[in-house]
Design an enzyme around this catalytic site. Structure first.
Site, PDB file in Angstrom:
ATOM      1  N   LYS A 155      12.475   4.007 -15.080  1.00 38.07           N
ATOM      2  CA  LYS A 155      13.362   4.935 -15.773  1.00 38.07           C
ATOM      3  C   LYS A 155      12.494   6.143 -16.122  1.00 38.07           C
ATOM      4  CE  LYS A 155      16.599   5.456 -19.566  1.00 38.07           C
ATOM      5  NZ  LYS A 155      16.311   6.852 -19.726  1.00 38.07           N
TER       6      LYS A 155
ATOM      7  N   PHE B 160      17.471   8.976  -6.812  1.00 41.63           N
ATOM      8  CA  PHE B 160      17.775   7.551  -6.952  1.00 41.63           C
ATOM      9  C   PHE B 160      19.149   7.141  -6.443  1.00 41.63           C
ATOM     10  CE2 PHE B 160      18.300   9.446 -11.223  1.00 41.63           C
ATOM     11  CZ  PHE B 160      19.650   9.204 -11.434  1.00 41.63           C
TER      12      PHE B 160
ATOM     13  N   ARG C  40      30.617   4.373 -17.813  1.00 41.59           N
ATOM     14  CA  ARG C  40      29.451   3.749 -18.434  1.00 41.59           C
ATOM     15  C   ARG C  40      29.703   2.250 -18.379  1.00 41.59           C
ATOM     16  NH1 ARG C  40      25.894   6.209 -22.148  1.00 41.59           N
ATOM     17  NH2 ARG C  40      27.309   7.944 -22.445  1.00 41.59           N
TER      18      ARG C  40
ATOM     19  N   ARG D 134      24.074  16.761 -16.256  1.00 43.56           N
ATOM     20  CA  ARG D 134      25.098  15.756 -16.536  1.00 43.56           C
ATOM     21  C   ARG D 134      26.222  16.301 -17.391  1.00 43.56           C
ATOM     22  NH1 ARG D 134      22.072  10.941 -19.485  1.00 43.56           N
ATOM     23  NH2 ARG D 134      23.750  10.656 -20.972  1.00 43.56           N
TER      24      ARG D 134
HETATM   25  P1  AMP Z   1      19.705   7.445 -21.186  1.00 39.97           P
HETATM   26  O1  AMP Z   1      19.298   8.857 -21.105  1.00 39.97           O
HETATM   27  O2  AMP Z   1      18.836   6.663 -22.129  1.00 39.97           O
HETATM   28  O3  AMP Z   1      21.163   7.251 -21.386  1.00 39.97           O
HETATM   29  O4  AMP Z   1      19.371   6.807 -19.759  1.00 39.97           O
HETATM   30  C1  AMP Z   1      20.034   7.178 -18.601  1.00 39.97           C
HETATM   31  C2  AMP Z   1      19.335   8.323 -17.893  1.00 39.97           C
HETATM   32  O5  AMP Z   1      18.080   7.931 -17.357  1.00 39.97           O
HETATM   33  C3  AMP Z   1      20.079   8.810 -16.671  1.00 39.97           C
HETATM   34  O6  AMP Z   1      21.126   9.674 -17.024  1.00 39.97           O
HETATM   35  C4  AMP Z   1      18.994   9.508 -15.867  1.00 39.97           C
HETATM   36  O7  AMP Z   1      18.922  10.860 -16.288  1.00 39.97           O
HETATM   37  C5  AMP Z   1      17.719   8.820 -16.309  1.00 39.97           C
HETATM   38  N1  AMP Z   1      17.034   8.050 -15.235  1.00 39.97           N
HETATM   39  C6  AMP Z   1      15.699   7.995 -15.080  1.00 39.97           C
HETATM   40  N2  AMP Z   1      15.349   7.224 -14.055  1.00 39.97           N
HETATM   41  C7  AMP Z   1      16.485   6.756 -13.493  1.00 39.97           C
HETATM   42  C8  AMP Z   1      16.768   5.892 -12.382  1.00 39.97           C
HETATM   43  N3  AMP Z   1      15.812   5.333 -11.652  1.00 39.97           N
HETATM   44  N4  AMP Z   1      18.071   5.629 -12.114  1.00 39.97           N
HETATM   45  C9  AMP Z   1      19.056   6.175 -12.876  1.00 39.97           C
HETATM   46  N5  AMP Z   1      18.838   6.999 -13.926  1.00 39.97           N
HETATM   47  C10 AMP Z   1      17.575   7.294 -14.246  1.00 39.97           C
END
Ligand code: AMP
Length: 558
Positions: free
Chosen positions: A253, A344, A420, A273
């Site tokens: 991530k 990704f 989601r 986004r």
């Molecule tokens: P969060 O920001 O905590 O909601 O986590 C989701 C976000 O992580 C996504 O919207 C992407 O911007 C980011 N992200 C980073 N690495 C990845 C990955 N390998 N696959 C999907 N999302 C990723």
């Protein structure tokens, strides 16, 4: 259609706070606007579809000037009335309406004219822009009666105060276009309409097609923004396997920000986004994608990650966040804050939608079409595993390399824009932080006079925003030291919707990451909870109010 007809609907909507009643009011009105579906934008308090993020760019100050000019009063009189009403809509109604005693039904203002004038606002550039903007509004005010003036002012300020969110519009479209027979039927239709909206981000188009039974015609279009798929949180690796199945794909991530990049006819477009088009800000990414991604047309889902040019170490999101909004001297920032693009997912390739292809196939496709080069463009580091120990090791490696954790992904799942759901989940160590939106603020005193210094922060709860506290630490007094009160004040001043003594309400547009020590029940805030010792960590210019923490997430973290 006469604008007064829309104003009558606004009045009805304002008179109730009940979602079901609002849905019925809109469903009844939809009948009358089947031939002019763009009137839906007015119901949303806008003049463009959601995928189009152009801003009207009218501050409170300009609206005050427009009201003064249209009513023949001076600015001071308008400001005085505004202090009393706390709402420029009501001030416009009072001062402009007072000039014209006649009733709404005699007004000649059309929805077409309102939409046309307001759509011109973002197009104006160069010398004299402010004056021309004011004139476009004054022209509308001149033909407006009291209630019309009220809603024009509120629309221009982006705060209609009638409480119509996406959920209500969607349900009203379902009610009017499908007339569902029972609860199950209604649920199914809601899902179909929501899914179509997540591809198009345009309620007028959805309404138009739904009425004609042609929702199936809504497809992805490269060059147009699309909502990205979102990921709920898993408690631990075991929980992740339970949600996404075994074996699953695990990826780093990355701590950057999301980019949905599309190419069509040789033209690259980059969207965040929150559907902002940021192509101009990232000429480096455009160049890399042109050279390294093969195909006639495509839409790829990526994370933009910053790295240090000298040490090559990856940087946290904060380091590159300023690139998102930068309008000038872009080349300078490209050099200073370089980006590696991590691909990704893919949702469209060579004129074909890949939304319903399983993730495993989509990954194969990106492996084929992306020519990887370290520090330019790579694919997300991935393992496919059914072994907890192996995943644990992979997680440790990701954290050691400075990334945020892992994503676990269901290998068979399709891609659902905007959803989601558990087709993928995130695995992060506990962090005591939430993304929240600023909904109000307070003017400082003494040394901090002239700055907004205390900020109301809110989470989301069933389509509503609820406060979870006030935060006044984390910002700096000196601009050179990081995000300053002055910078924040500048951002918030443009979106003030209401003033009451030292307190202001703002449009919920600024998302911040807030650190806290713990969470308590609290009757002082509308959520019933408060973050204790909150501190602003950073701005999240890539996110909007639909991305913030939910009340249930906050309760869970207690
Ligand atoms: P969060 O920001 O905590 O909601 O986590 C989701 C976000 O992580 C996504 O919207 C992407 O911007 C980011 N992200 C980073 N690495 C990845 C990955 N390998 N696959 C999907 N999302 C990723």
């Amino acid at each position: 259609m006469k604008y007064s007809k829309v104003c009558e609907v606004y009045e009805k909507l304002e008179s109730t706070s009940k979602g079901l009643e609002k849905t019925k009011i809109i469903a009844d009105f939809l009948e009358k606007i089947e031939k002019e579906p763009e009137i839906i934008y007015l119901l949303q308090g806008k003049v463009f579809p959601d995928y189009d993020k152009r801003e009207l760019g009218m501050s409170q100050k300009l609206v005050i000037k427009a009201i003064a000019k249209a009513s023949g009063e001076n600015n001071e009189k308008v400001v005085k009335s505004f202090r009393k009403t706390g709402d420029l809509g009501k001030t416009a109604e009072e001062l402009i309406g007072k000039k014209k005693q006649s009733s709404l039904s005699q007004s000649s203002l059309t929805t077409e004219k309102v939409i046309k004038n307001l759509q011109k606002l973002p197009e104006l550039e160069g010398k004299g822009t402010v004056g021309r903007k004011i004139d476009l509004i004054v022209e509308l005010f001149h033909s407006a009666k009291d209630k019309e003036a009220k809603y024009i002012a509120r629309t221009v300020l982006g705060d209609l105060k009638v409480g119509v969110g996406s959920g209500i519009l969607r349900d009203a479209i379902v009610q009017h276009c499908f007339k569902p027979k029972n609860i199950k039927d209604k649920k199914e239709k809601i899902e179909i309409v929501q899914e179509a909206y997540d591809k198009s981000a345009d309620w007028a188009e959805i309404f138009n097609k739904a009425c004609k039974g042609r929702l199936k015609e809504i497809h992805l279009k490269p060059g147009k923004a699309v909502k990205v798929m979102l990921f709920p949180k898993a408690k631990d690796i075991d929980d992740a396997f339970r949600i996404v199945g075994k074996p699953a794909a695990f990826e780093y991530k990355y701590d950057g920000f999301r980019m949905m990049i599309s190419m069509s006819g040789g033209k690259i477009s980059i969207f965040t986004r929150r559907l902002d088009n940021v192509t101009k800000q990232f000429p480096d990414v455009v160049g890399v994608v042109k050279k390294h991604v093969h195909g006639k047309s495509f839409m790829i889902d990526c994370e933009a990650v910053g790295y240090d040019r000298k040490t090559k170490a990856y940087q946290p999101f904060q380091a590159i966040s300023q690139r998102i909004k930068r309008k000038y001297h872009i080349e300078e920032l490209v050099k200073k804050l370089p980006i590696e693009l991590v691909v990704f997912d893919v949702v469209y390739y060579n004129e074909k939608s890949y939304l319903s292809e399983p993730f495993k196939e989509r990954r194969k496709l990106i492996e084929k079409i992306v020519k990887q080069e370290k520090y330019k463009i790579t694919l997300a580091d991935q393992i496919v595993s059914d072994d907890e120990k192996e995943v644990e090791k992979f997680m440790d490696k990701a954290l050691e390399e400075g990334q945020e954790g892992l994503m676990a992904k269901n290998l068979k799942a399709p891609y659902k824009p905007g959803a989601r759901i558990g087709y993928g989940v995130k695995l992060k160590p506990e962090s005591n932080e939430f993304d929240l939106v600023i909904t109000g603020a307070e003017w400082g005193t003494g040394k901090r006079a002239g700055w907004l210094t205390s900020f109301d922060i809110s989470c989301r709860d069933d389509g509503e925003l609820k406060e979870v506290g006030k935060v006044s630490t984390g910002l700096k007094e000196k601009e050179s030291e990081g995000l300053s009160f002055k910078q924040m004040t500048k951002k918030l001043k443009k979106i003030i919707t209401k003033e009451h003594g030292r307190h202001v309400s703002v449009r919920p547009e600024i998302v911040v990451t807030v650190l806290y020590q713990n969470i308590q029940k609290s009757p002082s805030y509308s959520s019933g909870y408060a973050l204790r010792f909150p501190r602003i960590k950073m701005l999240r210019p890539d996110r909007d109010k639909s991305d913030i923490a939910t009340l249930s997430e906050i309760k869970k973290a207690m």
